[in-house]
Design a protein around this motif. Sequence first.
Motif, short mmCIF file in Angstrom:
data_model
loop_
_atom_site.label_atom_id
_atom_site.label_comp_id
_atom_site.label_asym_id
_atom_site.label_seq_id
_atom_site.Cartn_x
_atom_site.Cartn_y
_atom_site.Cartn_z
N GLU A 191 0.84 -1.13 0.09
CA GLU A 191 0.02 -0.08 0.04
C GLU A 191 0.79 1.29 -0.03
N ALA A 192 1.75 1.30 0.85
CA ALA A 192 2.77 2.40 0.95
C ALA A 192 3.58 2.69 -0.12
N VAL A 193 4.35 1.53 -0.89
CA VAL A 193 4.64 1.69 -2.12
C VAL A 193 4.17 2.30 -3.29
N ASP A 194 2.86 1.60 -3.38
CA ASP A 194 1.73 1.95 -4.30
C ASP A 194 1.48 3.19 -4.45
N GLN A 195 0.91 3.70 -3.10
CA GLN A 195 0.64 5.21 -2.92
C GLN A 195 1.85 6.23 -3.28
N MET A 196 3.20 5.97 -2.87
CA MET A 196 4.28 6.90 -3.06
C MET A 196 4.38 6.79 -4.79
N LEU A 238 4.19 9.99 -7.52
CA LEU A 238 5.35 10.44 -8.25
C LEU A 238 5.29 10.44 -9.59
N ASN A 239 4.39 9.05 -10.03
CA ASN A 239 4.28 8.85 -11.35
C ASN A 239 3.18 10.09 -12.06
N ALA A 240 2.22 10.62 -11.10
CA ALA A 240 1.40 11.41 -11.59
C ALA A 240 2.17 12.90 -11.77
N GLY A 278 5.65 11.30 1.41
CA GLY A 278 5.32 9.86 1.20
C GLY A 278 6.14 9.14 2.20
N ILE A 279 7.38 9.42 2.55
CA ILE A 279 8.05 8.80 3.48
C ILE A 279 7.81 9.17 5.03
N SER A 280 7.74 10.48 5.20
CA SER A 280 7.05 10.88 6.35
C SER A 280 5.87 9.96 6.91
N GLU A 281 4.82 9.85 5.91
CA GLU A 281 3.73 8.96 6.17
C GLU A 281 4.03 7.53 6.68
#
Length: 202
Positions: free
Chosen positions: A60-65, A69-71, A93-96
């Motif tokens: 979930e975390a990787v997909d969200q980040m 970035l892709n956007a 993303g990393i802070s979350e």
Amino acid sequence: MQTTNTTEQQIIEAARKIFMHRGLTGARMQDIADEAGINKAMLHYYYRSKDKLFDIVLTEAVDQMLSRLNAVFSGDLELPEKIRSAVDNYITGISENPFLPLFVLNEINQNPHRIAERFLSAPNFPNIRGFAQQLLEGMEKGTLRKVDPVQLMISIISMCIFPFLAKPLLQAVFTIDDPAFLGFMEERKVFVTEFVLNALRP
């Protein structure tokens, strides 16, 4: 990963919170059960292992980040705004998900092919080739100083991620508590962006 079961949702949210603060190694199934407000037997009924839960939270975390970035990289922003948005989204993303950098680093050391496959096979992996092409076009026009795009992208990632990896040391050396560290990382978004843009000026 979306679930329709309220108990599963509670477990995933609890696991995310525990892993965020303790990482994979420090987390216990009992901690997750307590945070979710259920007993350990029920937790094992839904998820038999801590590793399975961590994999769900990590994905979930990787997909969200990566989606964020892709956007940015796939958008029509001018290069300065693209760099600004990429740095902002990366640090946010990393802070979350502060467990992410150390996990990825451990995976790189233990099983580099698996972690590479996890990232590269993601459907929303950032369009870094398009970003590199935008850099090269600016260099050809003379609006950007000529640099190696790969070196630049690695430098941006390194400047964003290092404070998270070295957080305990930085907090001890500079006497920074957790709230102050979050403020420091907000300031770092501006610092890294300006540092990179200054480095690209011809």
